[in-house]
Design an enzyme around this catalytic site. Structure first.
Site, PDB file in Angstrom:
ATOM      1  CG  HIS A  30      -4.636  -6.093  -6.734  1.00 33.30           C
ATOM      2  ND1 HIS A  30      -5.626  -5.640  -5.901  1.00 33.30           N
ATOM      3  CD2 HIS A  30      -5.180  -7.146  -7.403  1.00 33.30           C
ATOM      4  CE1 HIS A  30      -6.716  -6.377  -6.044  1.00 33.30           C
ATOM      5  NE2 HIS A  30      -6.470  -7.297  -6.959  1.00 33.30           N
ATOM      6  CE  LYS A 114     -13.121  -6.322  -7.539  1.00 31.22           C
ATOM      7  NZ  LYS A 114     -11.711  -6.699  -7.518  1.00 31.22           N
ATOM      8  CG  HIS A 189     -10.705 -12.601 -10.069  1.00 33.04           C
ATOM      9  ND1 HIS A 189     -11.913 -12.862  -9.490  1.00 33.04           N
ATOM     10  CD2 HIS A 189     -10.149 -11.598  -9.347  1.00 33.04           C
ATOM     11  CE1 HIS A 189     -12.078 -12.050  -8.460  1.00 33.04           C
ATOM     12  NE2 HIS A 189     -11.029 -11.278  -8.357  1.00 33.04           N
ATOM     13  CG  ASP A 262      -6.507 -10.833  -9.185  1.00 30.25           C
ATOM     14  OD1 ASP A 262      -6.362  -9.757  -8.578  1.00 30.25           O
ATOM     15  OD2 ASP A 262      -6.922 -11.868  -8.625  1.00 30.25           O
TER      16      ASP A 262
HETATM   17  C1  NCD Z   1      -5.953  -9.778  -4.263  1.00 27.28           C
HETATM   18  C2  NCD Z   1      -5.029  -8.892  -3.443  1.00 27.28           C
HETATM   19  O1  NCD Z   1      -4.034  -9.405  -2.935  1.00 27.28           O
HETATM   20  O2  NCD Z   1      -5.269  -7.690  -3.352  1.00 27.28           O
HETATM   21  N1  NCD Z   1      -5.695 -11.153  -3.966  1.00 27.28           N
HETATM   22  C3  NCD Z   1      -5.992 -12.226  -4.742  1.00 27.28           C
HETATM   23  O3  NCD Z   1      -5.816 -13.348  -4.280  1.00 27.28           O
HETATM   24  N2  NCD Z   1      -6.449 -12.079  -5.962  1.00 27.28           N
HETATM   25  C4  NCD Z   1      -7.373  -9.391  -4.025  1.00 27.28           C
HETATM   26  C5  NCD Z   1      -8.342 -10.001  -5.014  1.00 27.28           C
HETATM   27  O4  NCD Z   1      -8.411  -9.574  -6.156  1.00 27.28           O
HETATM   28  O5  NCD Z   1      -9.039 -10.953  -4.636  1.00 27.28           O
HETATM   29 ZN    ZN Z   2      -7.814  -8.673  -7.659  1.00 26.33          ZN
END
Ligand code: NCD
Ligand code: ZN
Length: 362
Positions: A30, A114, A189, A262
């Site tokens: 992200h 996704k 994940h 992630d």
């Molecule tokens: C992710 C996000 O903040 O975009 N958050 C997370 O807890 N992993 C979204 C996701 O991948 O679930």
């Molecule tokens: Zn994520």
């Protein structure tokens, strides 16, 4: 000890102080946008040659045009001299058209789509409300060989948060795999032993990414000495036996497991809040954490497969050229990264880690 045992012992205790591997990729990143993108991208781009970029912006990246524009913004935010390649994804909604999915894939704009069950996580409210009803999209992806990346958690509020991954696998993922026998799926994940087993059982066309934090923390860590918002992410960390199973899976050498950090930055004020946002910023310490885990598990010889080979093969990408060195050398990790008048807390930040990232060659 017999002579053979002595030799084996010497072999297993021989300390490796540095490894050089093919440059790795991060298959789940992200990067956000704007000031946050500028602040966090240098960490990912200094460790990884390519990253699969998550589309959960506000508004989400749902069209070829939006993905192409976002890709340009990432390319312009790269530090001077960086050759980091963003691999884009399409955010599936209830109205995604199969033709749009195929166009973006054929034009090389995105590599995957996704699937967020609607409301499952951060910025997932435009996600899919009825997975079986999206059959035309999955059929098209099956036909063109385009993978679907799945956030595998049930959104039923009655399901206990620690059981949401298990519930999704039983109720949604296994039926999906059955309905679409040729669909390539990445279970993102992975957090439970059972999900890792599902990945293994479908390894011909399924894979699983594993984050650095799920190899290090369990659900008790989130409550260690008090409530620790910076360890809260989705899927939430599970019991210790799941963490141990994930370490086994990651270090197994099996081609169906690979890196997906992630890394999910949120501002400190959004984490230390009445309602803490889900997400851990692991981008600055990803390789140091993974390599430490492989070292602790006596599996350094399998690290390159997990980091630099398995994911690329699954996606049908060329392997990267060039190398990166990982060294057993203690280094202090910065505690937080500044973003405008705020900051993002770094996973394992403010500590000294036993492994460091060394030279990169292209
Ligand atoms: C992710 C996000 O903040 O975009 N958050 C997370 O807890 N992993 C979204 C996701 O991948 O679930
Ligand atoms: Zn994520």
């Amino acid at each position: 000890m017999s002579v053979t045992e002595l030799f084996d012992h010497a072999k297993t205790t021989k300390r490796v102080d540095s490894i050089t591997i093919r440059r790795p990729d991060d298959f789940h990143v992200h990067l956000r946008d704007g000031a946050m993108l500028e602040a966090v991208l240098p960490f990912t781009s200094s460790q990884f040659a390519r990253g699969v970029i998550m589309p959960n912006l506000v508004p989400p990246v749902t069209s070829v045009a939006m993905a192409a524009a976002y890709r340009e913004r990432i390319l312009s935010a790269r530090p001077e001299g960086s050759d980091f390649q963003p691999l884009m994804t399409c955010y599936l909604t209830d109205t995604t058209a199969p033709a749009e999915i195929e166009k973006g894939f054929r034009d090389g704009v995105w590599v995957a789509a996704k699937l967020y069950p609607a409301g499952a996580t951060t910025n997932a409210h435009y996600g899919v409300t009825d997975i079986p009803a999206r059959a035309p999209v999955f059929e098209r992806m099956e036909k063109i060989g385009m993978p679907v990346l799945i956030h595998g958690e049930s959104t039923d509020p009655a399901v206990d948060i620690f059981d949401r991954e298990a519930a999704f696998m039983e109720q949604s993922l296994l039926p999906l795999l059955k309905r679409h026998a040729g669909l390539k799926v990445v279970i993102e994940h992975v957090t439970t032993a059972e999900t890792a087993d599902i990945v293994r059982a479908h390894a011909a066309r399924a894979a699983g990414t594993i984050t650095p934090h799920h190899l290090v923390i369990n659900r008790t860590s989130i409550f260690q000495g008090g409530l620790r918002p910076h360890l809260y992410c989705l899927p939430v960390a599970k019991r210790e036996h799941h963490r141990l199973a994930l370490r086994k899976a990651a270090t197994s050498g099996l081609p169906c497991f690979f890196i997906g950090t992630d890394t999910a930055p949120h501002r400190r004020t959004a984490k230390e809040a009445e309602c803490c946002s889900a997400g851990i910023f692991g981008g600055a310490t990803a390789l140091q954490t993974y390599v430490q885990v492989f070292d602790e598990e006596g599996a350094l010889d399998r690290f390159e497969a997990f980091a630099s080979v398995n994911g690329a093969r699954f996606y049908g990408l060329d392997l990267n050229c060039g190398t990166i060195v990982l060294e057993r050398r203690e280094s202090p990790v910065l505690a937080a990264v500044a973003v405008e008048d705020n900051e993002v807390v770094v996973f394992q930040g403010g500590q000294t880690l036993p492994w460091s990232v060394g030279a990169v060659t292209r």
